[in-house]
Design a protein around this motif. Sequence first.
Motif, short mmCIF file in Angstrom:
data_model
loop_
_atom_site.label_atom_id
_atom_site.label_comp_id
_atom_site.label_asym_id
_atom_site.label_seq_id
_atom_site.Cartn_x
_atom_site.Cartn_y
_atom_site.Cartn_z
N GLY A 177 0.79 -1.23 0.00
CA GLY A 177 0.00 0.00 0.00
C GLY A 177 0.82 1.27 0.00
O GLY A 177 0.28 2.36 -0.14
N ASP A 185 -4.77 3.18 -12.79
CA ASP A 185 -4.77 3.67 -11.40
C ASP A 185 -4.70 2.54 -10.36
O ASP A 185 -5.48 2.51 -9.41
N ASP A 186 -3.71 1.68 -10.53
CA ASP A 186 -3.63 0.48 -9.71
C ASP A 186 -2.69 0.69 -8.52
O ASP A 186 -1.72 -0.05 -8.34
N ALA A 187 -2.95 1.72 -7.73
CA ALA A 187 -2.16 1.97 -6.53
C ALA A 187 -2.97 2.84 -5.58
O ALA A 187 -3.95 3.47 -5.99
N GLY A 188 -2.55 2.86 -4.33
CA GLY A 188 -3.29 3.64 -3.33
C GLY A 188 -2.94 5.11 -3.38
O GLY A 188 -2.38 5.64 -2.43
N ASP A 189 -3.27 5.76 -4.48
CA ASP A 189 -2.94 7.18 -4.68
C ASP A 189 -4.14 7.87 -5.31
O ASP A 189 -4.43 7.68 -6.49
N ALA A 190 -4.84 8.67 -4.48
CA ALA A 190 -6.09 9.29 -4.94
C ALA A 190 -5.88 10.29 -6.08
O ALA A 190 -6.84 10.72 -6.71
N HIS A 248 -8.58 -3.15 -12.72
CA HIS A 248 -7.98 -2.76 -11.42
C HIS A 248 -8.58 -1.43 -10.95
O HIS A 248 -9.50 -1.46 -10.15
N ARG A 306 -7.92 0.68 -8.78
CA ARG A 306 -8.13 0.68 -7.33
C ARG A 306 -8.21 2.08 -6.73
O ARG A 306 -8.90 2.30 -5.74
N ALA A 307 -7.46 3.03 -7.33
CA ALA A 307 -7.42 4.37 -6.75
C ALA A 307 -8.80 5.03 -6.72
O ALA A 307 -9.05 5.91 -5.88
N LEU A 336 -10.52 5.60 -3.54
CA LEU A 336 -10.10 6.69 -2.65
C LEU A 336 -10.65 8.05 -3.08
O LEU A 336 -10.44 9.04 -2.39
N LEU A 354 -7.94 -2.46 -1.03
CA LEU A 354 -8.45 -1.30 -1.77
C LEU A 354 -9.02 -1.75 -3.10
O LEU A 354 -8.39 -2.46 -3.85
#
Length: 428
Positions: free
Chosen positions: A87, A228-233, A258, A260-261, A264, A293
Motif C-alpha cells: 500500500g 490507477d492500480d495503486a493507493g494514490d487518490a 484494477h 483501485r485508486a 479513494l 483497496l
Amino acid sequence: MTAYDLVVRDARLRHGSARPLSAEVRSIGIADGMIAEITDTPLDGDVVIDAGGGLVTRSFVDAHLHLDKVHTWERTGGRARDAYAGGAMGAAATAIELASQVKDDYDEAVIADRARGVLLDGLRNGVTHVRAFADTDTRAGLRGVRPLLALRDELRGLVHIEVVAFPQDGLLRDPGAIDVVDEALRLGADVVGGIPWIEDTDREAQAHIDHAFDLAQRHDRPVAMLTDDAGDADLRTTAMLATTAIDRGWQGRVAACHARAVGLYPRPRVGRLVRLARRAGMAFVTNPHTAPLALPVATLLDAGLPVALGQDDIADAYYPFGQHHLLEVALLAAHALDMTAPVDMERLLDMITVHPRTVLGLDARAVVTGVPADLVVLDGIDAREALTRHRPPTHVFRDGRPVAATVITSDITIPEPNPTAASGRRPD
Ligand SMILES: [Zn+2]
C-alpha cells in the motif's frame, strides 16, 4: 415433438438481480448451439441431462487473467506481492519491476504447459471464456504472446480465448514496447493492452493512452488497460481512458481493469467518472481478492455500469493462490467488498456471467432463448448455496455441447442407527 440436440431438464433458472431469489424449474432445449426453448413441459432431445434442480446460469467468463505468468510464484518468492499489497506510495510500481525479472527466462513451451493446465482447470470450474493478458514488451518480446495465441487455436471450441498484447512495463518507460505490441497485433493478438498509470507524469500517461489507441484504431481492436492500480487518490488515468475513447469514437470498445485508486476518490469525482464511463461505454473489471483497496463496485453497479470480477493472478509474483475458479473469486469478493445481502449475491453471479460478457463484447443476456448455450449447472439451488459451496459445476456446456462434468459419488454408507446395539442388548 421437436428433438433437440441437447435438453437440460429440471433446471432452476435465475431471474437476474431485479428479482433476487426468485427461481423456477424448467427444461431447456438446445439446437445448433443456441438456446431454442425454455419451458415447463418435458422436451425430447438426442442427449438429455438432468440438472437435478440445480441452478443453471450462463457459463463463467474471466475478463482479466495474466495467463503468461501463472505458476511463477516459486520463481519470485512473493517479493513483488509484498510491495504490491503493502500500500505504500510507488510500491506497486516497484512490484512490477520485481515481477518483471521472471521474464528474463521466459520459455514458450513452459508458458504453454502452465497456461493449458490453468485453462483446463478453469473449464472444469465453468470458465468457458477468458481474456488473457500476455506481457508484450522489450523484455518479454513475443515469448508471452505466441504460446497464448497457439492455445487459442488449440482449445478452440472448448475455451474461447482473447489475447491481450499488454505492455506491462509502460510504453514511454519502455521505449520500443510500442513496436513489440504492434508486432503482436500483426500476429493476431485480439486486444490492445496498456498500463498508463505507471508512466512518470500525467502527460506521459496520456501519451501512453494515445499510442495504444493509435494501434487499436490501425488494427481495429478493442482496448483493455490497467488503470490507477495503486493507493494514490491523485491517479486519474481511468478518466483519461474514458475521455480518449469518447474523443476517438471508440465507445463500447474499452475496459478499465484494477482502477483501485477510484476507491479513494471523493464522491463528486466518482460521479464525474461514472458519467464519463457511461458516455464512453466503458466496462470495468475488478479483482478485490488480490490486494487491499478496490473499486467502489456498488456505486458503479448502481449507476448501471458493467463491472466484472476477474481472476487476475494465479500463483504469480503478485498473488500466491488462485485456481481459475470464478465462484471462488466471487465468494472472496463477497467478503472483500462486504457484499453478503441477497441482492449482492445475485450481483456477484452477474459479475462472473453477464457483465464480463459485456467486457468481451459478447451477448450478455441471462439464460433466455436466442443466446449461445454456454451454460453451467451449479451445485446449489440458488446464488447463496452456489457461493457457499463454490464447487465446480456438475455440468459445463459450450455451444450446446457438454465439455466438462463433475461426478459426485456417495460411496460412504452411513450406518442405520441400531438401538439394539446401543442398549447393549443382543438381538434374539
Ligand atoms: Zn491484472
